[in-house]
Design a protein around this motif. Structure first.
Motif, short mmCIF file in Angstrom:
data_model
loop_
_atom_site.label_atom_id
_atom_site.label_comp_id
_atom_site.label_asym_id
_atom_site.label_seq_id
_atom_site.Cartn_x
_atom_site.Cartn_y
_atom_site.Cartn_z
N THR A 145 -1.90 10.19 2.55
CA THR A 145 -1.33 11.07 3.57
C THR A 145 -1.28 12.51 3.08
O THR A 145 -1.72 13.45 3.75
N MET A 146 -0.75 12.65 1.87
CA MET A 146 -0.62 14.00 1.31
C MET A 146 -1.97 14.69 1.19
O MET A 146 -2.16 15.82 1.64
N VAL A 147 -2.91 13.98 0.60
CA VAL A 147 -4.24 14.57 0.37
C VAL A 147 -4.91 14.90 1.71
O VAL A 147 -5.53 15.96 1.86
N THR A 148 -4.74 14.00 2.68
CA THR A 148 -5.39 14.23 3.98
C THR A 148 -4.77 15.42 4.70
O THR A 148 -5.49 16.23 5.30
N LEU A 186 0.81 -1.23 0.00
CA LEU A 186 0.00 0.00 0.00
C LEU A 186 0.84 1.27 0.00
O LEU A 186 0.28 2.35 0.00
N ARG A 187 2.19 1.09 0.03
CA ARG A 187 3.02 2.27 0.23
C ARG A 187 2.69 3.44 -0.72
O ARG A 187 2.45 4.57 -0.23
N PRO A 188 2.60 3.23 -2.03
CA PRO A 188 2.31 4.40 -2.88
C PRO A 188 0.93 5.00 -2.57
O PRO A 188 0.77 6.23 -2.57
N VAL A 189 -0.03 4.14 -2.29
CA VAL A 189 -1.37 4.64 -1.98
C VAL A 189 -1.35 5.43 -0.68
O VAL A 189 -1.93 6.51 -0.57
N VAL A 240 6.65 14.82 3.90
CA VAL A 240 5.91 13.60 3.63
C VAL A 240 6.59 12.81 2.50
O VAL A 240 6.77 11.59 2.60
N PHE A 241 6.98 13.51 1.46
CA PHE A 241 7.69 12.85 0.35
C PHE A 241 8.94 12.14 0.87
O PHE A 241 9.24 11.01 0.50
N TRP A 242 9.65 12.84 1.73
CA TRP A 242 10.89 12.30 2.26
C TRP A 242 10.62 11.04 3.09
O TRP A 242 11.30 10.05 3.00
N LEU A 275 3.50 28.21 2.09
CA LEU A 275 4.90 27.84 2.32
C LEU A 275 4.99 26.72 3.35
O LEU A 275 5.70 25.72 3.15
N VAL A 276 4.23 26.87 4.43
CA VAL A 276 4.22 25.84 5.47
C VAL A 276 3.73 24.51 4.90
O VAL A 276 4.31 23.45 5.14
N LEU A 277 2.69 24.60 4.10
CA LEU A 277 2.11 23.40 3.50
C LEU A 277 3.11 22.72 2.56
O LEU A 277 3.22 21.49 2.51
N MET A 278 3.88 23.52 1.83
CA MET A 278 4.87 22.96 0.92
C MET A 278 5.97 22.24 1.69
O MET A 278 6.40 21.14 1.31
N LEU A 279 6.41 22.86 2.77
CA LEU A 279 7.44 22.21 3.60
C LEU A 279 6.92 20.89 4.15
O LEU A 279 7.63 19.88 4.17
N LEU A 280 5.67 20.91 4.57
CA LEU A 280 5.05 19.71 5.12
C LEU A 280 4.99 18.61 4.05
O LEU A 280 5.28 17.44 4.32
N SER A 281 4.64 19.01 2.84
CA SER A 281 4.55 18.04 1.75
C SER A 281 5.92 17.43 1.46
O SER A 281 6.03 16.23 1.21
N LEU A 282 6.95 18.28 1.48
CA LEU A 282 8.31 17.78 1.26
C LEU A 282 8.66 16.74 2.31
O LEU A 282 9.23 15.69 2.01
#
Lengths: 326, 448
Positions: free
Chosen positions: A253-256, A245-248, A317-319, A308-315
């Protein structure tokens, strides 16, 4: 790799062997063997690019411009103020800093409590829904049903259900002998329990459906192999389901997170930001500033800080979900 | 009478000429109008610049976009008035757009800026200055003059609050205030024969209700209309919420603290439950759970429709004077209308007509703004009659641009924080008043 001018030259010079070689990479890519015009991919992209440019890119640029002005669109004068709208956000004396950071704090609280629940509960629901049992489709529909309702319906509905004094929730808590005077909407932390709970109930169906799709993509052979190796149910879940399920999960996570950070309607309708302004989220504060007080410049600056905060958070999550090489 | 007849005539003519369908019906209507020849009627359709208001509109058919926020028990009455108006004025079509007041003041300026807003509309008195400063609405002095409206016909406060920088921006339709609603049944059971008029009798009534079995006879809201109760009590104590010139907030005065303390005491002494969330005191009143509540007089019809047996009386004199918060619906014309003389003229005809019909509007639970109408038997005998009789006790917010928004972000929060028990009245008021003053200063700079 291609600039708008170079491909045209190539096209003109096509018969020459040198040009042929130059173009080899492009030509090879086209399946029919025929040469592809440089414009083809752009033409395919065009409809999307037009929409993207008009409704995403242009507003982003325009928003930056607004954030650099004292921008009230009902007034003729919109004086340039440079970065003042941004510096004001970091100046505790200004009228915008307080509401904005209170909003950010409320957003953070909501996100921290809602995201884990919205990742785990839908997964559990999806795993159950993935079993074979009678009435499975009915249950799938039941869990998804609240998601089709708009936030206005959800907000008004729960506002009355959760009312401290006239709400049915407290009434039935009293009937079964529990405290019946819980201020679900007017006091913290009760209001956070209410907001997070309602949001989980409302949106878990969406995440569950995505998880369910992910679960159905995991090849059955893996489970069979695991069984042959003597893995029990938990071990199969831990070593087959979760990695599968990792990609899902990364997507969910990102969308939520994005949805939780953008929470607005629930507190706008259910708690009015009460008590005081404790449940007034960042988007709520931005709405009040920009649309109610017409301080669009301040509101735009707030939006960019939030982005900006949201972008950092997304990064982050990607990491977290990056493919780890063992 | 003759004016109405004239309008009807030119409109029906227009129908007849323009549509060319349903000739028989058209001929019938035209026949009613009679008189003018076809060429006359066509010629009369030209747009003449309308600098002054002549009282009639004979131009070509126009559609006026009319915005209001009458979503409650008042809505059906406005719909009926609009219907009657269009029946009488067939060359003026009204495209009605009803938006909740809460959203109204966000959308209306934006829509007018985009040229898609109302040509004419109704708004609250305390929003006139804001929208005048934003140049969303335009002066209507000529209309007031030709309607023969003067200060004598209104109370001074209503009349003056429509003026911003020496120009009049609103034609008052009605005034509406906070009032006291009580349920007939529980009060009779408790042996209350007369409605309380001051603090002592009010508290005595609450005690009577308590001892007759109502645990919480008077629920103290924390949001709407809590701030209206606070403003009423503040004025009763002799205070003012804002400096008249709009430079600072003064609601954290001694009088303000005392007002808010009274509200908090109602909760602390157990007359009200804690944490009354938005609207629940009103819903509970409708359900017969709360025998007394303070709310706006515009709820009269909502309660009537719900079949709630109740009595309406003025807010008791808790403080030293008899004041009560009030507001007023005013008609305005927007900037967008001024580009089209026909529309402008038609809009004025519309306002003029409705203003004259305000006795019927009283059916919506409002008190007509015009004195002549207010003194009519129709209003005197209405449920709000006792409130109308005390019109001099009504207090309005000063015409300061942006004040409504400032109040929503500061005073309302202070009242909520104190009634929720989060802060003491003095702390809640002083921190929010400081913030309000800051916002008012910025507004002053912005609007000049």
């Amino acid at each position: 790799m291609s600039t708008p001018t170079r491909p045209t030259e190539r096209e003109v010079a096509a018969p020459a062997p040198a040009a042929d070689r130059l173009q080899a990479s492009t030509a090879r890519r086209s399946r029919s063997g025929r040469r592809t015009s440089w414009a083809t991919p752009w033409l395919f992209l065009l409809p999307y690019l037009v929409l993207f440019g008009t409704f995403v890119l242009a507003p982003i640029v325009y928003g930056v411009w607004i954030s650099l002005h004292d921008y009230d669109y009902t007034l003729p004068g919109k004086p340039w103020v440079g970065l003042r709208n941004y510096t004001n956000l970091f100046d505790s004396e200004s009228v915008t800093a307080g509401p904005f950071w209170d909003g950010m704090k409320a957003t953070a609280i909501f996100t921290v409590f809602s995201v884990p629940l919205l990742l785990v509960v839908p997964l559990a629901v999806a795993v159950v829904m993935n079993q074979r049992f009678r009435g499975r489709n009915l249950f799938r529909a039941v869990y998804f049903a609240p998601y089709v309702l708009g936030v206005a319906v959800i907000g008004v509905l729960w506002r009355f259900l959760l009312d401290r004094n006239i709400g049915i929730v407290n009434h039935y808590l009293g009937v079964v002998g529990l405290p019946d005077d819980i201020p679900w909407l007017t006091s913290v932390p009760e209001a956070w329990v209410a907001l997070v709970g309602v949001t989980v109930w409302w949106t878990l169906g969406f995440n569950a459906v995505i998880y369910l799709a992910g679960l159905q993509d995991i090849p059955n052979e893996l489970y069979e192999a695991a069984k042959v190796d003597g893995a029990n149910a938990w071990q199969r879940f831990r070593n087959v389901t979760l990695p599968g399920l990792r990609p899902v999960t990364s997507f969910v996570t990102m969308v939520t997170i994005i949805a939780s950070v953008n929470m607005f309607g629930q507190s706008y309708l259910m708690t009015l930001g009460q008590p005081g302004t404790d449940t007034r989220t960042a988007i709520y504060a931005i709405t009040e500033t920009g649309l109610r007080n017409f301080r669009m410049g301040d509101a735009a600056a707030m939006s960019y800080v939030l982005t900006l905060v949201l972008m950092l958070l997304s990064l982050a999550v990607f990491w977290l979900f990056r493919e780890r090489k063992s | 009478m003759s004016r109405a007849a004239r309008n009807e005539q030119s409109i029906s003519r227009r129908h007849f000429l323009g549509l060319g369908v349903g000739a028989a019906a058209g001929a019938m209507i035209a026949g009613c109008g009679g008189g003018k020849s076809a060429s006359e009627a066509a010629g009369g359709g030209g747009a003449q610049p309308a600098q002054t208001f002549s009282g009639t509109y004979d131009g070509p058919e126009v559609t006026l976009s009319y915005w209001n926020g009458f979503t409650g028990g008042d809505g059906p009455f406005m719909k009926q008035l609009v219907k009657d108006f269009t029946a009488e004025h067939q060359n003026i079509k009204i495209a009605e757009n009803t938006v909740q007041w809460n959203e109204y003041y966000q959308r209306m300026p934006a829509a007018v800026t985009a040229g898609k807003g109302p040509d004419v509309g109704a708004m609250h008195l305390d929003q006139l200055a804001t929208n005048a400063a934003r140049k969303v609405i335009v002066p209507v002095d000529d209309l007031a003059a030709s309607l023969g409206l003067t200060e004598d016909d209104f109370t001074t406060e209503v009349w003056n609050a429509g003026i911003y920088q020496d120009a009049r921006y609103g034609i008052p339709l009605d005034v509406h205030s906070l009032a006291m609603y009580s349920l007939n049944d529980p009060l009779q059971k408790a042996g209350v024969t007369e409605m309380p008029t001051d603090n002592d009798s009010f508290m005595a009534t609450l005690d009577q209700l308590k001892s007759s079995g109502t645990a919480n006879p008077f629920w103290m809201p924390t949001r709407w209309p809590a701030h209206l109760m606070f403003l009423s009590l503040l004025w009763q104590n002799g205070g003012e919420p804002y400096a008249e010139d709009g430079t600072k907030a003064t609601f954290d005065s001694e009088e303000g603290v005392a007002a808010l303390q009274w509200m908090v005491d109602v909760i602390n002494k157990g007359y009200s439950p804690k944490n009354v969330a938005q609207d629940s005191q009103y819903v509970a009143f409708k359900n017969g759970e709360v025998p007394i509540t303070w709310d706006g007089i515009w709820q009269i019809n909502d309660l009537k429709t719900a079949g709630v047996e109740n009595t309406l009386s003025p807010i008791p004199k808790i403080g030293e004077t008899d004041h009560v918060w009030a507001n007023s619906h005013n008609f305005y014309i927007t900037r967008q209308t001024t580009g089209d003389d026909n529309k402008l003229q038609a809009a004025k005809v519309f306002i003029d007509w409705i203003s004259r019909k305000s006795a019927e509007w009283a059916g919506a639970g409002m008190i007509p703004a015009r004195k002549s109408v207010r003194d009519s038997a129709q209003v005197q005998d209405s449920p709000q009659g006792p409130i109308a009789a005390k019109i001099d006790t009504l207090k309005f917010l000063p015409p300061v641009p942006g004040l409504g928004d400032v109040q929503a972000q500061t005073l309302e929060i202070a009242v909520a924080n104190a009634t929720l028990g989060k802060e003491s009245p003095a702390d809640a008021l002083s921190s929010q008043a400081a913030r309000a003053s800051k916002l008012m200063e910025e507004n002053k700079k912005k609007f000049g």
